[in-house]
Design an enzyme around this catalytic site. Sequence first.
Site, PDB file in Angstrom:
ATOM      1  N   HIS A 180       8.843  -0.945 -14.027  1.00  0.00           N
ATOM      2  CA  HIS A 180       7.513  -0.523 -13.575  1.00  0.00           C
ATOM      3  C   HIS A 180       6.881   0.330 -14.662  1.00  0.00           C
ATOM      4  O   HIS A 180       7.026   1.560 -14.671  1.00  0.00           O
ATOM      5  CB  HIS A 180       7.638   0.240 -12.243  1.00  0.00           C
ATOM      6  CG  HIS A 180       6.330   0.659 -11.645  1.00  0.00           C
ATOM      7  ND1 HIS A 180       6.200   0.979 -10.303  1.00  0.00           N
ATOM      8  CD2 HIS A 180       5.100   0.832 -12.181  1.00  0.00           C
ATOM      9  CE1 HIS A 180       4.956   1.317 -10.054  1.00  0.00           C
ATOM     10  NE2 HIS A 180       4.266   1.244 -11.184  1.00  0.00           N
ATOM     11  N   HIS A 240       3.075   0.187 -16.836  1.00  0.00           N
ATOM     12  CA  HIS A 240       1.798  -0.481 -17.142  1.00  0.00           C
ATOM     13  C   HIS A 240       1.598  -0.346 -18.641  1.00  0.00           C
ATOM     14  O   HIS A 240       1.507   0.788 -19.143  1.00  0.00           O
ATOM     15  CB  HIS A 240       0.649   0.198 -16.393  1.00  0.00           C
ATOM     16  CG  HIS A 240       0.834   0.180 -14.906  1.00  0.00           C
ATOM     17  ND1 HIS A 240       0.212  -0.731 -14.093  1.00  0.00           N
ATOM     18  CD2 HIS A 240       1.596   0.954 -14.095  1.00  0.00           C
ATOM     19  CE1 HIS A 240       0.573  -0.510 -12.831  1.00  0.00           C
ATOM     20  NE2 HIS A 240       1.410   0.507 -12.807  1.00  0.00           N
ATOM     21  N   HIS A 293       2.242  -2.972  -5.754  1.00  0.00           N
ATOM     22  CA  HIS A 293       2.243  -1.543  -5.471  1.00  0.00           C
ATOM     23  C   HIS A 293       1.942  -1.384  -3.971  1.00  0.00           C
ATOM     24  O   HIS A 293       0.979  -1.971  -3.467  1.00  0.00           O
ATOM     25  CB  HIS A 293       1.135  -0.828  -6.247  1.00  0.00           C
ATOM     26  CG  HIS A 293       1.427  -0.610  -7.706  1.00  0.00           C
ATOM     27  ND1 HIS A 293       1.803  -1.609  -8.556  1.00  0.00           N
ATOM     28  CD2 HIS A 293       1.392   0.536  -8.459  1.00  0.00           C
ATOM     29  CE1 HIS A 293       1.986  -1.097  -9.775  1.00  0.00           C
ATOM     30  NE2 HIS A 293       1.742   0.195  -9.736  1.00  0.00           N
ATOM     31  N   GLU A 352       2.411   3.969  -2.229  1.00  0.00           N
ATOM     32  CA  GLU A 352       2.303   5.047  -3.229  1.00  0.00           C
ATOM     33  C   GLU A 352       1.425   6.132  -2.583  1.00  0.00           C
ATOM     34  O   GLU A 352       1.917   7.187  -2.216  1.00  0.00           O
ATOM     35  CB  GLU A 352       1.669   4.520  -4.525  1.00  0.00           C
ATOM     36  CG  GLU A 352       1.488   5.590  -5.602  1.00  0.00           C
ATOM     37  CD  GLU A 352       0.725   5.082  -6.842  1.00  0.00           C
ATOM     38  OE1 GLU A 352       0.077   4.021  -6.767  1.00  0.00           O
ATOM     39  OE2 GLU A 352       0.778   5.783  -7.881  1.00  0.00           O
ATOM     40  N   ASP A 387       6.016   4.279 -15.128  1.00  0.00           N
ATOM     41  CA  ASP A 387       4.665   3.970 -14.641  1.00  0.00           C
ATOM     42  C   ASP A 387       3.629   3.993 -15.771  1.00  0.00           C
ATOM     43  O   ASP A 387       3.291   2.938 -16.314  1.00  0.00           O
ATOM     44  CB  ASP A 387       4.285   4.917 -13.498  1.00  0.00           C
ATOM     45  CG  ASP A 387       3.217   4.345 -12.565  1.00  0.00           C
ATOM     46  OD1 ASP A 387       2.850   3.168 -12.724  1.00  0.00           O
ATOM     47  OD2 ASP A 387       2.754   5.078 -11.662  1.00  0.00           O
ATOM     48  N   ASP A 388       3.123   5.153 -16.120  1.00  0.00           N
ATOM     49  CA  ASP A 388       2.114   5.295 -17.194  1.00  0.00           C
ATOM     50  C   ASP A 388       2.527   6.481 -18.067  1.00  0.00           C
ATOM     51  O   ASP A 388       1.915   7.564 -18.006  1.00  0.00           O
ATOM     52  CB  ASP A 388       0.730   5.555 -16.575  1.00  0.00           C
ATOM     53  CG  ASP A 388       0.306   4.434 -15.649  1.00  0.00           C
ATOM     54  OD1 ASP A 388      -0.110   3.383 -16.161  1.00  0.00           O
ATOM     55  OD2 ASP A 388       0.428   4.595 -14.419  1.00  0.00           O
TER      56      ASP A 388
HETATM   57  N1  ADE Z   1      -2.355   1.307 -12.484  1.00  0.00           N
HETATM   58  C1  ADE Z   1      -1.721   2.027 -13.424  1.00  0.00           C
HETATM   59  N2  ADE Z   1      -0.926   2.935 -12.838  1.00  0.00           N
HETATM   60  C2  ADE Z   1      -1.049   2.782 -11.505  1.00  0.00           C
HETATM   61  C3  ADE Z   1      -0.491   3.417 -10.379  1.00  0.00           C
HETATM   62  N3  ADE Z   1       0.394   4.425 -10.481  1.00  0.00           N
HETATM   63  N4  ADE Z   1      -0.872   3.002  -9.149  1.00  0.00           N
HETATM   64  C4  ADE Z   1      -1.754   2.020  -9.027  1.00  0.00           C
HETATM   65  N5  ADE Z   1      -2.307   1.383 -10.054  1.00  0.00           N
HETATM   66  C5  ADE Z   1      -1.956   1.764 -11.285  1.00  0.00           C
HETATM   67 ZN    ZN Z   2       2.270   1.549 -11.279  1.00  0.00          ZN
END
Ligand code: ADE
Ligand code: ZN
Length: 350
Positions: A25, A27, A205, A208, A286-287
Amino acid sequence: MTALVFTSEQAQHALVGALPKAELHVHIEGTLEPELMFALATRNNIALPYKSVQAVRDAYAFDNLQSFLDIYYAGTQVLLCEQDFFDMTWAYLVRAHSDHVVHSELFFDPQSHTSRGVDMGVVIHGIHRACAQAQTQWGMSSALILCFLRHLSEADAIQTLQAAKPYRSLLAGVGLDSSEQGHPPEKFQRVFAQAQALGLKLVAHAGEEGPPSYVWQALDVLGVQRIDHGVRAMEDADLVARLAAQRTPLTVCPLSNKALQVTPDLAKHPLKAMLDAGLCAMLNSDDPAYFGGYLNDNFNATISALNLQPLDVLTLVRNSFEASFVAPDLRAQYQLRADQAFATWARDHA
Ligand code: ADE
Ligand code: ZN
């Protein structure tokens, strides 16, 4: 006899570094560090609304998912050419390799690029070329997962899937991301059915920021094989039982949850309860450029906050391979490498 408890922070870091891991996971647009964002802006003659790299970092204080997404989509505007997508992906893969990631499954958001006139082929070829280089250089495997933006219409998602069809062989699956609240999985039932008919894996997703009902929908309406995040599933005991019985993986991202105020206090993160409930949960970043940490940072912060012990860490790593989309023989090889690395670490820390 294995070392069953961490006796020092150094021993903990040594285990995290020694274990080969899968990241499922991440992006790819969320790995764009401010330094590279500035370099690409200069290369492409694009004006950024920030004076410096530090000013970009200072803007990374988020109240919720949407406040992050607004900045994240703005950052993608510097990506125009195949080389830009290559450079971003390569930078992530180099960083992941240094964290001993041996397999990564990369999300990408084509609609945030095609809406700016960037061709689908430019996006996919740039990302894929970096993955191919990582395979050649280090034997690192990877897979691409095309995500639909859930704040846009299903018709837009269907058009996006059509545009991706010529690149079908370079894709492992499709996912669903962006603003969760108010955009339930059922909105995308038809496009997920079309993706399934193409033989693509399905993930989404859910849970969350959204309620447990979104996780039920992702499972029962979309038919996903994995849930991304899914932390709010813990509010519904029947759902937890279902996820545990089916070993449905949940790709958990603790530093993201902290940064986006899902669980502002990591000591209260449900990850340990998820493992105790028998869920196939594992850690992801994630990011990472936005949330202050890559995969090993997520491991070390979570281990410290939840007092996880060595066998919990091995479980997380084994779950990452169990949940991955690699072929069964490669999965078995990765699991064996993880078990051997654990045994070596345990012998050295007995
Ligand atoms: N796009 C990038 N990161 C995300 C996240 N944590 N939740 C939903 N969309 C995303
Ligand atoms: Zn994500």
